[in-house]
Design a protein around this motif. Structure first.
Motif, short mmCIF file in Angstrom:
data_model
loop_
_atom_site.label_atom_id
_atom_site.label_comp_id
_atom_site.label_asym_id
_atom_site.label_seq_id
_atom_site.Cartn_x
_atom_site.Cartn_y
_atom_site.Cartn_z
N UNK A 157 45.88 50.37 -25.78
CA UNK A 157 45.84 50.91 -24.47
C UNK A 157 45.98 50.36 -23.30
N UNK A 158 46.70 49.18 -23.16
CA UNK A 158 46.90 48.39 -21.93
C UNK A 158 47.95 49.14 -21.22
N UNK A 159 47.71 49.01 -19.94
CA UNK A 159 48.68 49.92 -19.08
C UNK A 159 49.26 48.78 -18.22
N UNK A 160 49.11 47.34 -18.29
CA UNK A 160 49.33 46.70 -17.05
C UNK A 160 50.87 46.34 -17.14
N UNK A 161 51.58 46.07 -18.29
CA UNK A 161 53.09 45.93 -18.29
C UNK A 161 53.81 47.08 -17.81
N UNK A 162 53.35 48.24 -18.27
CA UNK A 162 54.19 49.48 -17.90
C UNK A 162 53.89 49.88 -16.55
N UNK A 163 52.61 49.39 -15.82
CA UNK A 163 52.51 49.66 -14.47
C UNK A 163 53.44 48.53 -13.67
N UNK A 164 53.46 47.51 -14.04
CA UNK A 164 54.20 46.22 -13.41
C UNK A 164 55.69 46.69 -13.54
N UNK A 165 56.16 47.13 -14.33
CA UNK A 165 57.81 47.28 -14.73
C UNK A 165 57.73 48.68 -13.82
N UNK A 166 56.91 49.60 -13.77
CA UNK A 166 57.18 50.98 -12.75
C UNK A 166 57.10 50.36 -11.25
N UNK A 167 56.35 49.31 -10.95
CA UNK A 167 56.37 48.82 -9.58
C UNK A 167 57.84 48.35 -9.43
N UNK A 168 58.42 47.93 -10.04
CA UNK A 168 59.88 47.22 -9.90
C UNK A 168 60.75 48.41 -9.74
N UNK A 169 60.68 49.55 -10.48
CA UNK A 169 61.35 50.65 -10.28
C UNK A 169 61.19 51.16 -8.87
N UNK A 170 59.72 51.36 -8.59
CA UNK A 170 59.50 52.03 -7.33
C UNK A 170 60.33 51.22 -6.25
#
Length: 290
Positions: free
Chosen positions: A166-179
């Motif tokens: 259920x961890x969302x940290x890595x997806x969120x951090x990679x998403x911040x790179x995309x943003x």
């Protein structure tokens, strides 16, 4: 509130591979059911970035939801990374900071950032490695995540926890790179104002859409055609043609795109009572949490 003609949901992934199987993109227009956009063989994160840039170039009136956290907690400790002199002061600076440290990581990965001696201290990593500034328990939460839990609207996880399914940290951090790489090509609410025309991006939580579609709390995932039909029927949306595979990434994207189409015209979703200007700039908000 302005009208959008098309709606998209991107179910995101922080997996280290070039083409994570967890990325799914669903789009729905004025007519018909939602549909998956399926590249060959799978989406990469840079593919999604390129797709978004094409949407920006055509200025399509599309509301795009990303299933990730667009910032880290700030207000609970007065900063994203206490005891780090270079801790950013707002979300866009945070995106830039992460992308700068991870600039040599392929596929918008964030390995270099998480291994940075200062960043490493704040996360719970795999194989029993826990940073000395990780708070323990569920980990630190943003204001919107506290609010979701207090009001029973959702049960978001902490981005500082990198362990477990259920961890969302890595997806969120990679998403911040995309943003950061988007470089303002598409406005991102609530950090930016919603434009009068063209595309806009929001943070969504697919569980919010699933609950609105009648899925029970704690069992919101749909993994078969019957479940997808039931959820879309609750959203007054036709069911798409038979899918090759009913994984929850695809069904999450389809259901959430349909939910966004139904709810995007609701002014309350764009004006949450607990959202202040300062929260908007430092932590952001989840669209649909009111």
């Amino acid at each position: 509130m302005r009208n959008f003609t098309h709606f998209a949901c991107i179910d995101w992934s922080g997996a280290r591979t070039e083409r994570p199987k967890g990325i799914a993109v669903a789009v729905i227009g004025p007519e018909g059911p939602p549909a998956l956009i399926i590249p060959d063989p799978h989406w990469s994160r840079t593919d999604v970035l390129d797709w978004l840039l094409r949407i920006a170039e055509t200025q399509q009136d599309m509301l795009i939801g990303f299933d990730l956290s667009m910032a880290l907690p700030f207000f609970d400790q007065g900063g994203y990374f206490p005891e780090w002199d270079e801790s950013p002061r707002d979300a866009k600076a945070l995106w830039r900071h992460i992308d700068k440290i991870a600039r040599d990581d392929h596929h918008l990965n964030v390995t270099s950032f998480l291994e940075h001696p200062q960043a490493h201290r704040h996360f719970r990593h795999g194989r029993g490695r826990i940073g000395d500034l990780f708070t323990g328990g569920t980990g630190r939460l943003r204001q919107v995540e506290h609010y979701q839990r207090e009001t029973g609207q959702a049960n978001s996880a902490s981005c500082f926890n990198l362990v477990g399914a259920a961890q969302v940290g890595k997806s969120s951090l990679t998403g911040m790179r995309l943003l950061h790489r988007l470089d303002g090509a598409i406005p991102v609410w609530p950090f930016d104002l919603v434009p009068d025309h063209g595309p806009a991006i929001v943070e969504i939580y697919t569980t919010v859409a699933a609950l609105a579609a009648g899925q029970p709390k704690g069992r919101s995932k749909v993994r078969d055609r019957a479940g997808l039909k039931q959820a879309l029927t609750r959203l007054n949306t036709p069911i798409p043609a038979r899918l090759a595979r009913y994984d929850d990434h695809s069904t999450d994207a389809l259901i959430t795109a349909a939910w966004m189409k139904r709810e995007a015209g609701n002014p309350a979703l764009w004006n949450p009572s607990a959202l202040t200007d300062e929260i908007a700039q430092k932590e952001g908000w989840t669209f649909g949490v009111v």
